[in-house]
Scaffold this active site. Structure first.
Site, PDB file in Angstrom:
ATOM      1  N   SER A  48       0.806  -1.223   0.000  1.00 30.91           N
ATOM      2  CA  SER A  48       0.000   0.000   0.000  1.00 30.91           C
ATOM      3  C   SER A  48       0.843   1.279   0.000  1.00 30.91           C
ATOM      4  O   SER A  48       0.486   2.239  -0.700  1.00 30.91           O
ATOM      5  CB  SER A  48      -0.965  -0.002   1.190  1.00 30.91           C
ATOM      6  OG  SER A  48      -1.927  -1.012   1.000  1.00 30.91           O
ATOM      7  N   THR A  63      -4.774  -3.732   7.855  1.00 27.97           N
ATOM      8  CA  THR A  63      -4.528  -5.084   7.363  1.00 27.97           C
ATOM      9  C   THR A  63      -4.408  -6.044   8.552  1.00 27.97           C
ATOM     10  O   THR A  63      -4.638  -5.664   9.707  1.00 27.97           O
ATOM     11  CB  THR A  63      -3.300  -5.090   6.409  1.00 27.97           C
ATOM     12  OG1 THR A  63      -3.207  -6.374   5.808  1.00 27.97           O
ATOM     13  CG2 THR A  63      -2.000  -4.758   7.110  1.00 27.97           C
ATOM     14  N   LYS A  78      -8.217  -6.144  11.097  1.00 24.15           N
ATOM     15  CA  LYS A  78      -9.381  -5.762  10.289  1.00 24.15           C
ATOM     16  C   LYS A  78     -10.717  -5.951  11.010  1.00 24.15           C
ATOM     17  O   LYS A  78     -11.671  -5.235  10.729  1.00 24.15           O
ATOM     18  CB  LYS A  78      -9.382  -6.548   8.963  1.00 24.15           C
ATOM     19  CG  LYS A  78      -8.266  -6.104   8.027  1.00 24.15           C
ATOM     20  CD  LYS A  78      -8.199  -6.935   6.760  1.00 24.15           C
ATOM     21  CE  LYS A  78      -9.043  -6.358   5.684  1.00 24.15           C
ATOM     22  NZ  LYS A  78      -8.727  -6.928   4.342  1.00 24.15           N
ATOM     23  N   ASN A  98     -11.212  -2.201   6.148  1.00 25.35           N
ATOM     24  CA  ASN A  98      -9.844  -2.029   5.630  1.00 25.35           C
ATOM     25  C   ASN A  98      -9.487  -0.563   5.418  1.00 25.35           C
ATOM     26  O   ASN A  98      -8.366  -0.249   5.054  1.00 25.35           O
ATOM     27  CB  ASN A  98      -9.654  -2.810   4.324  1.00 25.35           C
ATOM     28  CG  ASN A  98     -10.369  -2.155   3.164  1.00 25.35           C
ATOM     29  OD1 ASN A  98     -11.351  -1.438   3.351  1.00 25.35           O
ATOM     30  ND2 ASN A  98      -9.888  -2.394   1.960  1.00 25.35           N
ATOM     31  N   ASP A 105     -12.744  -3.706   0.045  1.00 23.14           N
ATOM     32  CA  ASP A 105     -12.219  -4.910  -0.626  1.00 23.14           C
ATOM     33  C   ASP A 105     -13.165  -5.389  -1.729  1.00 23.14           C
ATOM     34  O   ASP A 105     -12.730  -5.772  -2.822  1.00 23.14           O
ATOM     35  CB  ASP A 105     -12.012  -6.045   0.387  1.00 23.14           C
ATOM     36  CG  ASP A 105     -10.767  -5.840   1.231  1.00 23.14           C
ATOM     37  OD1 ASP A 105      -9.827  -5.169   0.760  1.00 23.14           O
ATOM     38  OD2 ASP A 105     -10.731  -6.354   2.370  1.00 23.14           O
ATOM     39  N   GLY A 129      -4.693 -10.674  -9.447  1.00 16.91           N
ATOM     40  CA  GLY A 129      -5.081 -10.137  -8.141  1.00 16.91           C
ATOM     41  C   GLY A 129      -4.539  -8.754  -7.832  1.00 16.91           C
ATOM     42  O   GLY A 129      -5.018  -8.098  -6.900  1.00 16.91           O
TER      43      GLY A 129
END
Ligand code: ATR
Length: 277
Positions: free
Chosen positions: A21, A66, A70, A91, A107, A245
């Site tokens: 991130s 994370t 969460k 998140n 998400d 992903g």
């Protein structure tokens, strides 16, 4: 915080050094020439409830969350969005000017935007989806697929009882399939999603036979390391359209970045390359 202060944001985890991130947000901050900083912040679980409410005083406007925090942040937050409640985890946090902490879960948004961007003509309503896995990521995927109108979801998990629990929570459009039978239902699927850690670098490979995949079906692996998992490579050989992903990681970051730094960032090849470097 006065408006002249430089906005700060963080990803909070334990451990957190592996998180991509900071690369994503750092790239966008530079690209758009915005004032702001985004840092990894390792917070031990027993200190979370004490430290989280103090971040706003230090100039933080928000945070990503994370593992393993969460679920716990939901107990600390003052306001929780419906989608975070449904998924049971958050998140993305916003530290509001009135001192309250707002918890969201992006998400599912990241998951579906990734598919929409990669396969724009995918129509969720035309056929069933097969979902592998029944952990936290699966909850976000199931909630979102139901929301966009997928008529039926065949859900399979090594530990069947976890899949049964998700069916209880999400209702009758979910049908649980035995893990060892999963290969037999692939030919029905318009969409196949792997939410397990199988195929990730250092983890076992997915052993489900994939030769039943229907040409033209969309196959999405939430695993992004490696970028092309064996599932995706096999799916390509079968004539499927594959979605990796990494895009989900990028798209789930968009709402937080926009809220904290005031600019809606674009997910494109340049940010993908920046994160992969
Ligand atoms: P996440 O929040 O990322 O979804 P999780 O809650 O730990 O993480 O879930 C991991 C998923 O990967 C689960 O569906 C898990 O299956 P179990 O519920 O049976 O544990 C799946 N998984 C992990 N290792 C696996 C393996 N070796 N074989 C099959 N499934 C596996």
């Amino acid at each position: 915080m006065s408006d002249s202060k430089i906005p700060l944001a963080a990803v909070i985890g334990h451990p957190v050094a592996h998180s991509k991130s900071p690369n994503v947000h750092g790239y966008w901050l530079r690209k758009y020439g915005l004032k702001g900083h985004y840092i990894p912040m390792d917070i031990e679980p027993e200190k979370l409830a004490d430290l989280l409410p103090r971040l706003a005083d230090l100039g933080f406007v928000g945070a990503n969350v994370t593992i393993p925090h969460k679920e716990k942040v939901m107990e600390i937050a003052d306001l929780i969005t419906d989608r975070a409640t449904l998924i049971g985890a958050a998140n993305t946090l916003i530290f509001r000017k009135d001192g309250r902490i707002h918890a969201d879960n992006t998400d599912g948004y990241g998951f579906i935007e990734n598919i929409r961007q990669t396969v724009p003509d995918w129509n969720p309503r035309t056929g069933p989806a097969v979902v592998f896995g029944a952990g936290g990521a699966s909850r976000a995927v199931l909630a979102t697929l139901l929301d966009v109108g997928v008529p039926q979801i065949l859900l399979t998990n090594r530990t069947r009882i976890r899949a049964e629990k998700l069916k209880e929570d999400f209702g009758n459009r979910i049908q649980v399939v035995e893990w060892v039978q999963a290969g037999n239902v692939l030919e029905d699927a318009d969409l196949v999603v792997n939410t397990t850690s199988l195929g990730m670098t250092g983890k076992p490979e997915m052993r489900v036979p994939l030769d039943g995949l229907k040409p033209g079906a969309v196959v999405n692996d939430l695993v992004y390391s490696p970028l092309k998992t064996r599932l995706l490579a096999t799916a390509e050989e079968c004539g499927c359209r594959v979605v990796d992903g990494l895009g989900m990681l990028l798209h789930q970051a968009v709402p937080g970045f926009e809220r904290w730094f005031g600019k809606r960032p674009v997910v494109d090849d340049a940010v993908r390359a920046a994160v992969l470097r």
